[in-house]
Design a protein around this motif. Structure first.
Motif: not given
Length: 330
Positions: A149-160, A162-169
């Motif tokens: 979840x921390x990785x999802x919030x970082x840039x550029x991971x958050x953009x990727x 969002x485009x890939x439909x990956x959601x927090x666990x």
């Protein structure tokens, strides 16, 4: 600038962005797979516990058949676990089993013969080992979720993401009250919390970090016989060294004869010991009787982990005991 240079610059930029996208996406997928793999470990341990439930229920039923409500609840959540098809359903059923098994173990506290049976002792050992493994695997799962979840919030991971439909666990956290088990307990119906409890003491409260039980083995005796209590303590493998102190106040004129206890003044007897992570300790406590009547043994258990006194737990209970005249020899 020539057209060729512009095209080359655009190509380099596209390749750079594409490389960052795929590198970041692959990292997120790997982290997601790590979460999923750890969830399977959690699931395996809960399944192991679910497999123990039928034998556990049957064993307890042999001594407490009238506790039908508790048996029904345990069986219901085990069925929900088996029928669950999603992770969310599994989590909900697991939390339900946590609460139901806790209630079942509270019932067990009132049946000394059940607790002493070989079948129950074997099941209890398996259950305690499984509970420890569940605690470890849940902790590891939540750590994986936190990292993902921390990785999802970082840039550029958050953009990727969002485009890939990956959601927090979702974290796997017990609902408030789901683990409420009166582990510090005298093993007799009618044992009550002491009315004179220190401000920090909490009678019959939860011990989520360890299992500490103080209960009566033999509390209805003839004068001259010993009252027998037992202290059992287990420190979870996930916790630091546990320091525990037990204080007993027997009825006036009676004495604690167990070698582990020393007189600490004002009719009090105490013992202090340390438990390494994953270790356990059992102490049998003898109280010599000299007079007949109905009495109360006061007991207090205090413990903390490591050197952090803020983790201190303080529990005080009263245990009724009966001392009868000797039966005449016929």
């Amino acid at each position: 600038m020539s057209l060729n240079k512009v095209v080359a610059a655009v190509v380099v930029l596209v390749l750079l962005i594409g490389g960052v996208f795929f590198f970041t996406y692959n990292g997120l997928v790997s982290a997601q797979e790590g979460v999923d793999a750890q969830w399977y470990q959690v699931e395996n341990q809960y399944q192991r516990r679910a497999d123990l439930i039928p034998n556990l229920v049957d064993t307890v039923k042999g001594y407490a058949a009238h506790e039908e409500k508790v048996f029904t609840e345990v069986t219901k959540y085990r069925s929900q676990w088996s029928a669950a098809t999603t992770q969310e359903e599994k989590m909900a059923a697991a939390e339900g089993m946590d609460s139901a098994i806790s209630k079942l173990l509270v019932v067990v506290e009132s049946y000394p013969q059940l607790k002493a049976s070989d079948n129950f002792l074997a099941l209890q050992a398996q259950l305690e080992g499984t509970e420890n493994r569940i605690a470890v695997e849940r902790m590891r799962y939540n750590e994986k979720v936190r990292d993902y979840n921390t990785q999802l919030k970082r840039i550029p991971s958050s953009f990727v993401a969002g485009m890939s439909g990956l959601e927090p666990k979702a974290y796997f956290e017990a609902e408030k009250g789901a683990q409420d088990v009166p582990d510090v307990n005298f093993n007799q119906p009618g044992a009550t919390a002491s009315p004179s409890v220190s401000p920090s003491a909490t009678p019959l409260s939860t011990i989520a970090n360890a299992s500490v039980k103080l209960y009566g083995v033999k509390t209805d005796v003839e004068v001259g016989e010993n009252i027998v209590l037992k202290l059992s303590a287990v420190n979870l493998i996930t916790k630091p060294v546990m320091t525990a102190q037990v204080i007993l106040i027997p009825p006036s004129g009676m004495a604690v004869t167990s070698a582990d206890f020393v007189v600490s003044g004002a009719g009090q007897y105490s013992t202090t010991y340390k438990l390494e992570p994953g270790s356990a300790k059992d102490i049998e406590i003898m109280i010599q009787t000299v007079q007949t009547g109905n009495f109360v043994v006061e007991g207090r258990v205090i413990y903390y982990f490591g050197t952090d006194l803020s983790t201190q737990e303080d529990h005080t209970l009263n245990l009724p005991v009966t001392v009868r005249n000797k039966n005449p020899i016929t």
